[in-house]
Motif scaffolding. Structure first.
Motif: not given
Length: 155
Positions: A47-71
């Motif tokens: 809704q906002t484009g702000d991915t910092t909060r969800v990224a802060g609770l996601s491991s850097p190794q989480c591939t889908l997390c990174g993909h979703l954040g980038g998208a």
């Protein structure tokens, strides 16, 4: 006052999800609360484009997390925005293993369709259809907090 995004512009005054106290516990119920909260943060990001909060609770190794954040971030570049992408988690089935800090769950994840708008208000790519998927979710309790290790659609 909250105003959802529409064809005329971005969402406004989107409430930031608040982590429930239960989501801080190393327990089956705590993990369930954490998973629901994590998906609320992802919904907030759509809704906002702000991915910092969800990224802060996601491991850097989480591939889908990174993909979703980038998208999501890309969808908000140059004044663009999206409508939809609201997530709901009606079912969270935690497979608790008391002998491990690493846990897993199966989640029913419902997402509303997503429309992509350019800064001039035109839809600039094909919509993403609404989904109702089974999702695997892997988390670890470390340093007195849950961390998302990986997540993905179960096929």
């Amino acid at each position: 006052m909250y105003k959802p995004a529409d064809a005329k512009g971005k969402a406004e005054n989107v409430p930031v999800p608040v982590m429930p106290e239960l989501a801080k516990e190393n327990s089956k119920e705590g993990l369930e609360a954490f998973i629901r909260y994590w998906f609320q943060l992802l919904s907030y990001a759509y809704q906002t484009g702000d991915t910092t909060r969800v990224a802060g609770l996601s491991s850097p190794q989480c591939t889908l997390c990174g993909h979703l954040g980038g998208a999501v971030s890309k969808s908000y570049e140059d004044g663009s925005w999206v409508t939809g992408g609201i997530l709901q988690t009606p079912v969270v089935d935690v497979r608790w293993d008391s002998s491990s800090n690493s846990q897993q769950a199966q989640v029913q994840l419902i997402q509303t369709e997503i429309h992509y708008f350019a800064a001039d208000g035109t839809e600039h790519r094909e919509l993403t259809a609404a989904t109702n998927d089974a999702v695997a979710f892997f988390a670890d309790f470390r340093n007195d907090a849950w961390m998302t290790l990986d997540t993905g659609i179960i096929r």
